[in-house]
Motif scaffolding. Structure first.
Motif, PDB file in Angstrom:
ATOM      1  N   ASP A  32       0.831  -1.209   0.000  1.00  0.00           N
ATOM      2  CA  ASP A  32       0.000   0.000   0.000  1.00  0.00           C
ATOM      3  C   ASP A  32       0.849   1.235   0.000  1.00  0.00           C
ATOM      4  O   ASP A  32       1.910   1.257   0.592  1.00  0.00           O
ATOM      5  CB  ASP A  32      -0.837   0.048   1.282  1.00  0.00           C
ATOM      6  CG  ASP A  32      -2.125  -0.714   1.103  1.00  0.00           C
ATOM      7  OD1 ASP A  32      -2.580  -1.304   2.087  1.00  0.00           O
ATOM      8  OD2 ASP A  32      -2.644  -0.716  -0.014  1.00  0.00           O
ATOM      9  N   PRO A  34      -0.049   4.779   1.382  1.00  0.00           N
ATOM     10  CA  PRO A  34      -1.046   5.725   1.881  1.00  0.00           C
ATOM     11  C   PRO A  34      -0.812   7.137   1.373  1.00  0.00           C
ATOM     12  O   PRO A  34      -1.751   7.925   1.273  1.00  0.00           O
ATOM     13  CB  PRO A  34      -0.903   5.658   3.405  1.00  0.00           C
ATOM     14  CG  PRO A  34       0.287   4.849   3.688  1.00  0.00           C
ATOM     15  CD  PRO A  34       0.682   4.124   2.464  1.00  0.00           C
ATOM     16  N   ALA A  36      -0.159   8.110  -1.613  1.00  0.00           N
ATOM     17  CA  ALA A  36      -0.869   8.328  -2.881  1.00  0.00           C
ATOM     18  C   ALA A  36      -2.337   8.618  -2.600  1.00  0.00           C
ATOM     19  O   ALA A  36      -2.934   9.517  -3.209  1.00  0.00           O
ATOM     20  CB  ALA A  36      -0.725   7.108  -3.785  1.00  0.00           C
ATOM     21  N   VAL A  37      -2.923   7.855  -1.666  1.00  0.00           N
ATOM     22  CA  VAL A  37      -4.330   8.079  -1.334  1.00  0.00           C
ATOM     23  C   VAL A  37      -4.499   9.462  -0.737  1.00  0.00           C
ATOM     24  O   VAL A  37      -5.411  10.220  -1.085  1.00  0.00           O
ATOM     25  CB  VAL A  37      -4.821   7.005  -0.335  1.00  0.00           C
ATOM     26  CG1 VAL A  37      -6.236   7.288   0.082  1.00  0.00           C
ATOM     27  CG2 VAL A  37      -4.728   5.634  -0.964  1.00  0.00           C
ATOM     28  N   LEU A  38      -3.586   9.826   0.178  1.00  0.00           N
ATOM     29  CA  LEU A  38      -3.701  11.123   0.835  1.00  0.00           C
ATOM     30  C   LEU A  38      -3.570  12.246  -0.179  1.00  0.00           C
ATOM     31  O   LEU A  38      -4.309  13.234  -0.138  1.00  0.00           O
ATOM     32  CB  LEU A  38      -2.600  11.232   1.892  1.00  0.00           C
ATOM     33  CG  LEU A  38      -2.771  12.337   2.916  1.00  0.00           C
ATOM     34  CD1 LEU A  38      -4.133  12.242   3.556  1.00  0.00           C
ATOM     35  CD2 LEU A  38      -1.678  12.235   3.970  1.00  0.00           C
ATOM     36  N   SER A  40      -4.356  12.248  -3.350  1.00  0.00           N
ATOM     37  CA  SER A  40      -5.563  12.417  -4.161  1.00  0.00           C
ATOM     38  C   SER A  40      -6.709  12.940  -3.314  1.00  0.00           C
ATOM     39  O   SER A  40      -7.551  13.689  -3.796  1.00  0.00           O
ATOM     40  CB  SER A  40      -5.942  11.124  -4.860  1.00  0.00           C
ATOM     41  OG  SER A  40      -6.068  10.089  -3.947  1.00  0.00           O
ATOM     42  N   LEU A  41      -6.765  12.581  -2.011  1.00  0.00           N
ATOM     43  CA  LEU A  41      -7.789  13.144  -1.132  1.00  0.00           C
ATOM     44  C   LEU A  41      -7.620  14.651  -1.036  1.00  0.00           C
ATOM     45  O   LEU A  41      -8.584  15.414  -1.093  1.00  0.00           O
ATOM     46  CB  LEU A  41      -7.696  12.538   0.264  1.00  0.00           C
ATOM     47  CG  LEU A  41      -8.320  11.165   0.461  1.00  0.00           C
ATOM     48  CD1 LEU A  41      -7.976  10.640   1.831  1.00  0.00           C
ATOM     49  CD2 LEU A  41      -9.823  11.241   0.303  1.00  0.00           C
ATOM     50  N   ARG A  42      -6.362  15.076  -0.866  1.00  0.00           N
ATOM     51  CA  ARG A  42      -6.102  16.508  -0.730  1.00  0.00           C
ATOM     52  C   ARG A  42      -6.494  17.254  -1.995  1.00  0.00           C
ATOM     53  O   ARG A  42      -7.081  18.332  -1.941  1.00  0.00           O
ATOM     54  CB  ARG A  42      -4.628  16.742  -0.436  1.00  0.00           C
ATOM     55  CG  ARG A  42      -4.228  16.305   0.945  1.00  0.00           C
ATOM     56  CD  ARG A  42      -3.184  17.243   1.527  1.00  0.00           C
ATOM     57  NE  ARG A  42      -3.055  16.995   2.966  1.00  0.00           N
ATOM     58  CZ  ARG A  42      -2.022  16.395   3.501  1.00  0.00           C
ATOM     59  NH1 ARG A  42      -1.031  15.979   2.755  1.00  0.00           N
ATOM     60  NH2 ARG A  42      -1.972  16.218   4.806  1.00  0.00           N
ATOM     61  N   ALA A  45     -10.226  17.543  -2.212  1.00  0.00           N
ATOM     62  CA  ALA A  45     -10.862  18.430  -1.243  1.00  0.00           C
ATOM     63  C   ALA A  45     -10.666  19.892  -1.598  1.00  0.00           C
ATOM     64  O   ALA A  45     -11.123  20.772  -0.901  1.00  0.00           O
ATOM     65  CB  ALA A  45     -10.311  18.156   0.149  1.00  0.00           C
TER      66      ALA A  45
END
Lengths: 182, 492, 320
Positions: A32, A34, A36-38, A40-42, A45
């Protein structure tokens, strides 16, 4: 004869050893990411301003968000130019710093449809006397106003009062913003 | 034991150990990125099957299968004797279950004509694959062993998850191992289609047994411990030889050796499968594929059949799934289970998602990461969740059963489904109603409504619904991303 | 003429005694198993983990600042120091919210820095064992990993147990939760510290300390929603922790209890510590912009005498 055979056997034994080592070596990575996920979340948002504490400010107002329809509430007639350059949405807040006296900085981050749009807006907005700042950001400043772009986002800082600590405060805010954005 | 046989045993132990260890790490949800599917990707049978069925080959399969085939052309069926974990397990079984006098005897280890059955099976399977029905995984030893362990052995261990129908896969594995009690490595000799494929390439292998005729006294000691039943004396069959080299060590005169361009004076040149049988096998395979589909298995598979996230469209999925069950082991919640009847005959033992067993965790992409053939495409977490801005990957849509749902039918508050829904904004929203209970009290109830445009079909709602075995909110496959025709809404 | 063959004395003795043994064995078995009652599983009693608090001294302290670990430390110090609550050699259970497969920035689980600091404080006070456990809603491995709590608490020296590694045992739960099981670390602990995060919730409007007790239950907890305000107060009455620490470093304002998008998250940067669970939940509700007196479960809990909801009792410590 013996010596050659030993070489053969060593070579043969090396194969499973190599296979096992190769398999184990891949275990150094994890499956994983994380970050990369963070990231794209940022991005999803919307543009963000750093927390007051991160910028060494004593407080900040609640961030206000504007989109294409409500941008004029923030910048009046200049909104046309923003929209033409691909403006999407922005966030604005005012930071208060405690220097020799209390002074405030107005901060806005504008997000555009493309990097080029952000850069075009920076060029359009910069006062004549600004000079580039060194540092990690592509920033320009004249001591009272600081402009910087990062990807599709444009950061605009305006010192609302003149204070010797103003330049530093702008730089601190810009640095904090740099650290937070992916 | 001669040094080379010792080396062979080290190889077998290492590869069996690696195989088991990788399976255990996968089942435990190890976060490290080991190559869990490397054994399945090294099976030339899977490579050939996928190439024939899907007309395309993922790079890992091409490299893995290709390397093994090339080495087979050079060294013969060394894979069977030195690498294959199922082969090693069978040998262990025969050592444990049968006395030496039985497993090392000429009578047991002689070649039998019906060992050509594996070639027939290979022809059948590859012909069926040509018409798009991939069944090689049923007898591929790497898939068979992984399935048997995942479905049969892991559920028995502490913390193991039950697998419905697991006894089937376990029985097959146990049958293969128990068969070795009677004839050592019977599966390898008579049934294994991978062995048959390797035999094709090993028939003219560059390295093979050589015999010094002058030294041979015809004592037949070489035939005692032969693992491949290939008759090292006389009508030697290089395609059956597992390169175990037991004969070389067993010869009291040292007349046998494994040599580059070696030869035995009278090798068997005829292929093991006669022409009639071969043609029959091919025709059967070509006929079986459409027969399996005549029931409409693909299009009319059970509407409740949910495929893993990232699965290809059903036709392409069935062309690639080798039924190895690695995805089922990788799934952290146990949502993926082997299909018994839900996916039709063709889809037997392919993975389906059963929400009552486990939901699909929103940001989890383990199944696609581990699938050796790409039947389940590897997704990133940002793509699957839709955090990257695009639409999330959907495997179905949930439907509220208003006759069973507590707030709808029983005037009782609940909303566990809304709590569990992982999308943002949630796909389950509320309707607030005032309703009179049976005794006349006024209740304010939150009734769940589903927003199908947001639902990804993960099944977490169904998994946690407190209403008995048949939940009051259930997921079916309509709306799945992979099939643009399986839709109910305009606009997808 | 028939000839009767008689056995010898020895043989007769052997036969008679083996017959006798067989009869005795059968009789003993029959009597022994006849109408036996199966022993019922032992039901353990829940303890009250509160410490005896002197009358004066702050009831609750909330600390604000940029560093969550500092906030925890300052709040604990202002409350009298961790030694007041954790004694040398005790077993401490830290019960954070690790319910969801989310990253820390998504504010669905307790901030790992807060959990780690509490673990460190407990160890510094001389705890023999510090256990961090929770029964997650999503897959336990993923929740503990992606929330950052496995790594942070482990590094701080705690024994981290997710749902796969705890045993469920029967306890003397009453009310709606009667018959449900709790996880074993709860019964093994001398002190329990409840560490919820302040979040929005679709049913109860907010999820805080009392809702966090769901995490010690497993199967059957999905029925408690049917009378949530009563059940939360009942849980609050049954589980009396030593301390409640409300994590408001980041709070979840919408789409709770899981969140997802960062726009649901607000940085508040505060942590409150209290011996009064109702006060904690009331303070947490205010951080979420909700009036505590409008929350049914807080009214129920106050009425049951579990604590006070008067926010004037919370001492606020500003930034460091």
């Amino acid at each position: 004869m013996r010596g050659r055979f030993r070489l053969w056997y060593a070579a043969l034994l090396a194969v499973p050893a190599a296979a096992a080592t190769l398999v184990m070596a891949q275990g150094r990575r994890t499956r994983d990411d994380p970050r990369a996920v963070l990231a794209s979340l940022r991005t999803a948002a919307g543009p963000a301003l750093p927390a007051a504490a991160a910028a060494s400010a004593s407080s900040s107002t609640e961030p206000a968000r504007y989109d294409r329809e409500s941008l004029y509430e923030l910048v009046d007639g200049a909104a046309e130019g923003y929209l033409a350059r691909g403006f999407e949405r922005c966030v604005a807040a005012t930071y208060a710093f405690q220097g020799t006296a209390r002074f405030e900085v107005a901060a806005e981050v504008y997000r555009f449809a493309s990097d080029a749009g952000a850069r075009a807006q920076l060029d359009a907005d910069r006062p004549r006397s600004t000079a580039p700042l060194d540092g990690a950001l592509a920033a320009v400043s004249d001591g009272n106003v600081l402009l910087a772009t990062r990807g599709r986002d444009l950061l605009k800082l305006t010192a609302l009062t003149t204070d010797p600590g103003g330049r530093e405060a702008l730089g601190a805010l810009a640095d904090a913003w740099l650290k937070e954005s992916p | 034991m001669t040094p080379v046989r010792l080396v062979r045993v080290v190889w077998q132990a290492t590869f069996l150990g690696l195989f088991l260890w990788l399976l255990v790490r996968l089942a435990e949800g190890d976060p490290r990125a080991f190559p869990y599917a490397v054994f399945q990707q090294s099976s030339p049978l899977s490579s050939a099957g996928v190439a024939f069925a899907a007309r395309t080959l993922p790079p890992a399969l091409a490299v893995g299968g290709g390397v093994v085939l090339v080495l087979t052309v050079v060294f013969g069926r060394f894979f069977c004797g030195w690498v294959c974990p199922l082969g090693t397990l069978q040998q262990l079984a025969s050592v444990v279950l049968s006395p030496r006098s039985r497993r090392e005897s000429i009578e047991v280890n002689r070649w039998r004509p019906w060992y050509a059955l594996k070639s027939w099976i290979l022809a059948f399977m590859l012909a069926a694959a040509l018409l798009g029905s991939l069944q090689t995984g049923l007898l591929d030893p790497l898939s068979l062993a992984a399935r048997g362990l995942a479905a049969g052995v892991w559920p028995l261990l502490p913390g193991g998850r039950p697998v419905p129908g697991g006894w089937l896969a376990a029985s097959l594995l146990v049958a293969v191992l128990v068969a070795s009690r009677f004839v050592p490595r019977l599966f390898c000799r008579a049934l294994c289609p991978l062995g048959a494929l390797l035999a094709l390439f090993a028939r003219n292998a560059l390295f093979r047994l050589a015999r010094r005729d002058g030294a041979c006294t015809d004592c037949r000691a070489c035939r005692f411990a032969c693992q491949g039943a290939d008759e090292p004396l006389g009508a030697h069959r290089p395609g059956e030889c597992h390169v175990c080299l037991n004969c070389v060590g067993g010869c009291p005169e040292g007349a046998l050796a494994f040599r580059f361009l070696g030869s035995i004076s009278a090798p068997e040149r005829r292929p093991d499968l006669g022409r009639r049988w071969l043609v029959g096998g091919i025709l059967s395979g070509l006929g079986a594929a459409p027969l399996l589909r005549a029931g409409g298995g693909r299009e009319v598979a059970s509407p409740a059949m949910l495929r893993p996230p990232g699965a290809l469209r059903e036709l392409e999925f069935l062309e690639r799934c080798i039924k190895c069950s690695l995805c089922e082991q990788a799934c952290p919640t146990g949502a993926l289970q082997p299909a018994l009847a839900q996916a039709g005959v063709e889809g037997f033992w392919t993975p389906v998602l059963v929400p009552r067993r486990g939901g699909c965790e929103f940001a989890c992409t383990r199944c696609g990461e581990v699938c050796p053939t790409g039947a389940i495409a590897s997704l990133t977490a940002t793509r699957k969740t839709g955090y990257d801005g695009g639409p999330p990957v959907r495997i179905g849509t949930a439907f509220v059963d208003r006759g069973r749902c507590l707030p709808w039918a029983m005037a009782t508050p609940c909303i566990v489904c809304e709590e569990m829904c992982p999308t943002d904004p949630k796909a389950i929203w509320f309707e607030r109603v005032n309703e009179a209970a049976r005794d006349g009290r006024m209740l304010v109830l939150q009734r769940p409504r589903l927003d199908p445009a947001r639902c990804v079909g993960c099944g977490l709602c169904e998994n946690r619904c407190p209403v008995g075995a048949e939940a009051a909110i259930r997921v079916t496959s309509v709306g799945e991303s992979r099939d643009p025709l399986n839709r109910m809404l305009l606009g997808g | 003429m028939s000839h009767e063959h008689r056995i010898g004395r020895r043989e007769a003795l052997v036969r008679l005694s083996s017959a006798g043994l067989a009869v005795a064995g059968v009789a003993t078995g029959a009597l022994g198993f006849a109408d036996r009652r199966t022993a019922s599983a032992a039901v353990s009693a829940l303890r009250d983990w509160r410490v005896a608090t002197p009358g004066e001294g702050a009831r609750a302290v909330a600390a604000r600042g940029a560093n969550p670990a500092d906030n925890v430390r300052r709040a604990l110090t202002a409350l009298g120091g961790v030694e007041r609550f954790v004694k040398r050699g005790e077993v401490v259970l830290v019960k954070p919210n690790v319910g969801w497969d989310r990253l820390p920035e998504q504010a669905a689980n307790t901030d790992p820095r807060v959990v780690a600091e509490i673990v460190r404080q407990a160890r510094a006070a001389g705890a023999r064992r510090v256990v961090v456990a929770d029964i997650s809603c999503n897959d336990p491995g993923r929740c503990f990993d992606r929330s950052g709590i496995l790594a942070a608490a482990g590094q701080a020296g705690a024994e981290v147990l997710d749902g796969r590694h705890v045993k469920m045992v029967s306890a003397n739960l009453s009310g709606a939760a009667a018959g449900l099981q709790v996880f074993a670390p709860l019964l093994e602990a001398d002190r329990v510290i409840n560490v919820p995060i302040a979040k929005h919730h679709g049913l109860s409007r907010v999820t805080l300390g009392m809702k966090n007790w769901f995490g010690v239950l497993d199967r059957g907890r999905n029925r408690l929603h049917q009378d949530i305000d009563r059940c939360l107060a009942e849980l609050g009455a049954m589980f009396r922790p030593t301390l409640t620490v409300v994590d408001a470093t980041r709070v979840l304002l919408g789409n709770g209890p899981q969140g997802g998008s960062l726009s649901d998250v607000k940085d508040v940067g505060a942590v409150a510590v209290s011996v009064d669970p109702v006060l904690c939940d009331a303070w947490g509700a205010v951080q979420l912009g909700v009036d505590p007196s409008s929350l049914g479960f807080i009214r129920n809990a106050e009425r049951a005498g579990l604590g006070r909801s008067d926010l004037a009792l919370v001492r606020e410590i500003g930034k460091a």
